[in-house]
Design an enzyme around this catalytic site. Structure first.
Site: not given
Length: 477
Positions: A206-207, A375, A400, A402
């Site tokens: 979660l970012e 990413g 979808h 990196a």
């Protein structure tokens, strides 16, 4: 990857020449010379094997972020026509069924967030259950879990985890039809009993992110984005249930392939005809896995809202979009000059419909579907938009993420979790993790350059960049 085995079509499109007597569908790889060189040779071997499977139509493809997977490469895409003996393969979906990204937009700016960042990081870490086998507060009976597997995010909203408006901005409106809970094993359901509303481990996260740059102002306005805005990305899937479905049906599909004398180019591509009993059962179980993932991300959205509003009261947190990247879906496409319904395996690849498609939310329909490229902790992520050219080039599919450049074992040899957390803190990125080892395995440099992947995705005609997101807070298992 050895580029001498490829034939260049243009700067972003490559193919594999047919050998004398070889029977298979065309193989197309999207990406720059630099990105393809960074891929393992196994990617080429795997996608060429996919091209030999029964009933494949069109071409077997890899996205610019492709890397070695189980059966299909991650970033592998292929469509199969049931009327031509087309198959379905668990190796073409992946073990983490419906792993995907939910992006949330807020009404906060980076300046609004900064005084609360440490407290918010602590609250999210406390609120969001994460880690290997980690369970949450939601404990479901077998009957309740069956309702989840049938209802997806719709079930979650009915139970109070979110608002009806969320469903408009989720693939399939939050519920995948054709789910059959009876086709999911007791062991799979047992594993999921306490895992609803949990983040998991590995590359899941979660970012809290800031919109650093807008590339397409018109699309950004449609998506409700602006530079300096705070957004949230939740990356996770169907947890233990999805993994167990994959495990169970690899065996079932392998037996079917043997019974039907399907000549498999690789045993990891165990498969059965879509119309066979085994294929029918896997599709029913897989759709249940998709609903599990959609419900899981919906609950996590609810928990995220609670954390934000506790630390920064009054914060508006809306679902921008939720899109999966480990699925097989029945879709209508024009292939080889005629319109047909096919089953498209997208493993580590995202659906990317262009403007006007009826499955796009009305708010975005004139612009195109949001496409989410995740990413690594220290680099960034992208929001893109589907384009018309993607239909002909890749059956409306895009990258979808990196994509790994180093294995987890290689990453552990180079970095420690403590070292990575300190380096990111020095750059203003707050990491809260349940496992130091997990942080090391997911070190930013263990992944391909996400900027190059997003750029190649655009120039290959798969989806166009809308906004660059930089991480500010990262919660990991």
């Amino acid at each position: 990857m050895d580029l001498s085995k490829l034939e260049k079509i243009d700067e972003y499109t490559w193919t594999v020449p047919l050998k004398p007597g070889e029977k298979r569908a065309p193989v197309v790889l999207y990406g720059t010379k630099e990105l393809l060189r960074s891929m393992d040779d196994k990617v080429l071997e795997q996608i060429t094997n996919v091209a030999k499977l029964p009933g494949i139509v069109g071409k077997a493809m890899t996205m610019p972020d492709a890397h070695w997977g189980y059966g299909f490469p991650i970033g592998g895409v292929a469509a199969f026509d049931p009327e031509e003996g087309g198959i379905i393969s668990a190796g073409g979906v992946g073990f983490d069924i419906s792993c995907g990204i939910r992006c949330l937009r807020t009404d906060l700016s980076l300046r609004d967030l900064e005084p609360y960042a440490e407290r918010l990081a602590d609250e999210l870490y406390k609120t969001i259950p994460a880690g290997v086998g980690e369970e949450g507060e939601i404990k479901l009976s077998p009957k309740e879990l069956d309702r989840v597997l049938e209802g997806g995010a719709e079930w979650a909203v009915r139970e109070g985890y979110g608002v009806p408006e969320d469903l408009e901005y989720i693939e399939e409106h939050g519920r995948m039809e054709g789910a059959v809970p009876e086709f999911v094993s007791k062991e799979a359901k047992k594993r999921q009993k306490g895992e609803m509303g949990t983040l998991g481990s590995g590359n899941h996260y979660l970012e809290v992110q800031v919109v650093e740059k807008v590339y397409d102002q018109k699309a950004a306005e449609a998506f409700g984005l602006w530079e300096g805005q705070i957004v949230v990305s939740i990356h996770c899937g169907s947890r233990g249930l999805g993994h167990q479905i994959g495990t169970d049906y690899l065996l079932s599909l392998a037996k079917a392939a043997q019974r039907l004398k399907i000549d498999l180019p690789d045993r990891e591509l165990a498969c059965a005809p879509i119309t066979s009993p085994e294929g029918h059962e896997y599709i029913g179980a897989m759709n249940a896995g998709i609903n599990c993932a959609l419900a899981n991300r919906q609950i996590l959205t609810h928990l995220t809202r609670q954390a934000f509003r506790k630390i920064i009261p009054g914060t508006k947190v809306e679902t921008l979009y939720d899109v999966s990247h480990n699925t097989c879906k029945r879709e209508k496409h024009v292939i080889d000059g005629r319109e047909r319904f096919v089953y498209i395996h997208r493993k580590g690849a995202t659906r990317a419909y262009g403007p006007g498609h009826p499955d796009i939310p009305q708010r975005y329909r004139n612009i195109g579907q949001p496409v989410l490229i995740g990413g690594s902790m220290g680099t960034g992520s992208y929001i893109l938009v589907g384009v018309d050219t993607s239909e002909q080039r890749a059956l409306s599919t895009a990258s979808h993420g990196a994509g790994r450049a180093l294995s987890r074992r290689q990453a552990l040899k180079q970095w420690s979790g403590k070292e990575i957390i300190q380096q990111l803190a020095a750059r203003g990125i707050i990491v809260r993790a349940h496992s130091s080892r997990g942080v090391a395995e997911e070190a930013p440099d263990a992944y391909k350059n996400v900027d190059l992947v997003a750029e190649a995705t655009e120039y290959a005609g798969l989806a166009n960049r809308v906004a660059l997101l930089r991480p500010k807070i990262c919660v990991k298992g």
